[in-house]
Design an enzyme around this catalytic site. Structure first.
Site, PDB file in Angstrom:
ATOM      1  CB  CYS A  66      51.459  74.655  33.702  1.00  0.00           C
ATOM      2  SG  CYS A  66      50.092  75.838  33.698  1.00  0.00           S
ATOM      3  CG  ASP A  79      42.688  72.577  35.442  1.00  0.00           C
ATOM      4  OD1 ASP A  79      42.888  71.684  34.607  1.00  0.00           O
ATOM      5  OD2 ASP A  79      42.478  72.351  36.640  1.00  0.00           O
ATOM      6  CB  CYS A 127      49.170  71.763  34.381  1.00  0.00           C
ATOM      7  SG  CYS A 127      47.548  72.544  34.447  1.00  0.00           S
ATOM      8  CE  LYS A 133      42.358  68.666  38.008  1.00  0.00           C
ATOM      9  NZ  LYS A 133      42.828  70.037  37.797  1.00  0.00           N
ATOM     10  CB  CYS A 139      48.647  78.885  38.317  1.00  0.00           C
ATOM     11  SG  CYS A 139      47.892  78.692  36.693  1.00  0.00           S
ATOM     12  CD  GLU A 181      39.841  73.434  38.627  1.00  0.00           C
ATOM     13  OE1 GLU A 181      40.616  72.710  39.265  1.00  0.00           O
ATOM     14  OE2 GLU A 181      40.208  74.462  38.024  1.00  0.00           O
ATOM     15  CB  SER A 195      40.011  77.192  40.088  1.00  0.00           C
ATOM     16  OG  SER A 195      41.326  77.672  40.129  1.00  0.00           O
TER      17      SER A 195
END
Length: 567
Positions: A59, A91, A132, A134, A204, A454, A480
């Site tokens: 990511c 994650d 990513c 956060k 993602c 998540e 998620s």
């Protein structure tokens, strides 16, 4: 003989002059010269370039390279870039393990660490590179807290993988685990899929949390319009990074700060973007947290109100057909802004760090002929947005349900109660969940988890087993952005702090009624009170360290799960 001490300070060195200027600062300059900075460098404004590069995921993996281009842009406009790194937690990698507890905690650590570097070294401005999930809200939180001129640049989305003639994302791999568990996918097929799903750097690809927040940042105005959407490995991304560096210096020269850009109207625009794209419910947590940094009043009711009036106009995974690279090829998220502006569903006058208004950005978008990713608002994919807020005797403080990716608005069934995600996943894997069940996972909230994990490991397995349209799931944890199905999360108050979820027992009848905006159990108030009177709070999972500190300081999900100093 004149020395650098005699030069007048650059007016844009509003903070760093106290660090670098004058005879008394010779020791500081000596240290900085040991890194390679010259007198000329130190006479210029110091602009932090914060990266979240880490070798635990694709990511953020291109950020080291992009940072060099950001720095070139800063130098080209008369600044001195100062690069530094902070953390990130994947994650996707940690999902379903104890490590996932670190994910939301990392948001606070990232924001705090950026703040500490900027305050500790009196930086004049900031460019934050994020990837990513956060890292994106964390960077905005830090910028807002510091109120330094600067911006946030998303390093871009990953390209989709190809598996047997079709595009795939990490969502497909999670769901394949469930399919493998029931014999619908062989071990060889699963292994082949995992080898192609993530073909390189980038976050993602679906409208999961990273791309949801990237979109939101365009609508917030804190990212230069259109630059976030350029995919991670697109040849245009380095030039976008350099442009971001140049723009940061322009903001610094003009003293344009986050508080000038992130207004109440901008936050409402960001909420509308999440609703219109069927985005991640995590956006609720993160926008609440960003608003709190700027003391902007924001509540769960605002999300429900805005989502209820905002149609879904983008067909994005997990609820739709396309991924972020398709959005870019179609013309970018400004297409979404254009459609919402037609019906005055966004505040068109809100400004972007690039100097334009959202209305101007929307009007200037170049749409690829024939694109099907973003549809006209006159013929939306859904008449209302992709999330709703529920209340009731199980969620007096509110809960969030994602509406994109399923059609069910009502579910009534017996509770199957689990006190941790692992116990639930074991039951799913053992095929112990029946159609009609309401799966309840509690003690996974911000404090109880801690970290509000998540539940994609569970939800994807349910989908993979063919139960995605036959059960509901309720949790004080999170979902998620890749989750789809009737899933209710962020239940507040959480079970670990005595919320009504703690009173639930196997077999209790739970009702999820989206149209009535209600989450309830068919028990009397007296029965719930009596059960809670007999309840004993579980011992904290961690007695020391970062998790224990977080659990002690974190607010409820309905307040954004932000950490606050004890009174």
């Amino acid at each position: 003989m004149t020395t650098p001490y005699d030069r007048p300070s650059d007016p844009a060195k509003r903070r760093s002059a106290a660090l670098t200027d004058g005879p008394d600062r010779a020791p500081a300059r000596a240290m900085l010269k040991g890194v390679g900075f010259s007198d000329e460098d130190l006479a210029r404004p110091l602009v932090g370039v914060a990266t979240t590069w880490i070798e635990t995921m694709p990511c953020n993996f291109n950020q080291r390279e992009l940072a060099q281009h950001v720095k070139a842009g800063i130098r080209a406009r008369g600044g001195t870039p100062v690069e530094f790194n902070t953390i990130s937690v994947s994650d996707g990698v940690s999902m379903g393990t104890e490590g996932m507890r670190a994910s939301l905690v990392s948001r606070e650590v990232i924001a705090d660490s950026i703040e500490l570097v900027a305050r500790g070294h009196l930086l004049d401005g900031l460019v934050c590179l994020v990837g990513c999930d956060k890292t994106i809200p964390a960077a905005v939180m830090a910028l807002a807290r510091l109120d330094l001129p600067g911006l946030v640049l998303y390093n871009g989305s990953i390209a989709p993988g190809r598996f047997r003639g079709r595009d795939v994302t990490i969502q497909d791999v999670f769901e394949a685990v469930g399919a493998h568990a029931v014999g619908r996918l062989s071990g060889e097929e699963l292994h082949e899929l995992e080898g192609v799903a993530c073909p390189g750097a980038g976050a993602c690809g679906g409208q999961f949390t990273a791309n949801t927040m990237s979109t939101a940042l365009d609508f917030l105005g804190i990212s230069p319009a259109g630059l976030n959407g350029i995919p991670a490995l697109d040849p245009e991304k380095p030039a976008a990074a350099e442009r971001a560096g140049r723009l940061a210096m322009d903001l610094l020269r003009r003293d344009v700060r986050p508080s000038h850009v992130i207004t109440r109207e901008a936050i409402e625009n960001a909420i509308a973007s999440i609703a219109a794209t069927g985005g991640s419910t995590n956006g609720v947590l993160h926008l609440l947290a960003i608003a709190s940094e700027l003391d902007i009043p924001l509540a769960l009711a605002d999300f429900d109100r805005i989502a209820a009036r905002t149609p879904v106009v983008a067909s994005l995974k997990p609820g739709g057909l396309y991924v972020a690279t398709d959005v870019h090829e179609a013309g970018g998220v400004a297409l979404v802004a254009r459609e919402l502006a037609k019906r005055e569903l966004v505040h068109a006058g809100a400004t972007n760090v690039d100097g334009r208004s959202l209305g101007e950005i929307a009007a200037a978008v170049a749409e690829r002929p024939g694109q099907k990713v973003v549809v006209p608002i006159e013929t939306p994919l859904k008449p209302t947005g992709g999330l709703a807020v529920l209340h009731g005797n199980l969620a007096p403080g509110g809960a969030v349900v994602k509406l994109a990716g399923h059609e069910r608005l009502l579910h009534r069934g017996p509770a199957r109660v689990f006190d941790a995600e692992e116990a639930c996943f074991a039951a799913v894997k053992a095929r112990g969940i029946e159609p009609g069940d309401v799966v309840v996972i509690r003690y996974e909230g911000p404090a109880g988890g801690p970290g509000m994990r998540e539940m994609l490991h569970v939800t994807a397995a349910l989908v993979g087993e063919g139960l995605g349209d036959a059960v509901a799931l309720v949790t004080d944890g999170r979902f998620s952005g890749a989750t789809h199905g009737l899933m209710v999360g962020h239940v507040s108050p959480e079970a670990a702090r005595g919320g009504p979820l703690a009173a639930l027992r196997d077999g209790d009848t739970v009702v999820v009624d989206v149209e009535a905006r209600e989450l309830r159990v068919e028990l009397s108030d007296d029965e719930i009170v009596a059960r809670l009177a007999e309840w004993t709070a579980p011992a904290p999972r961690y007695a020391s360290g970062v998790f224990a500190k977080y659990a002690a300081l974190v607010s409820s999900a309905s307040e954004g799960a932000v950490t606050r100093a004890p009174l």
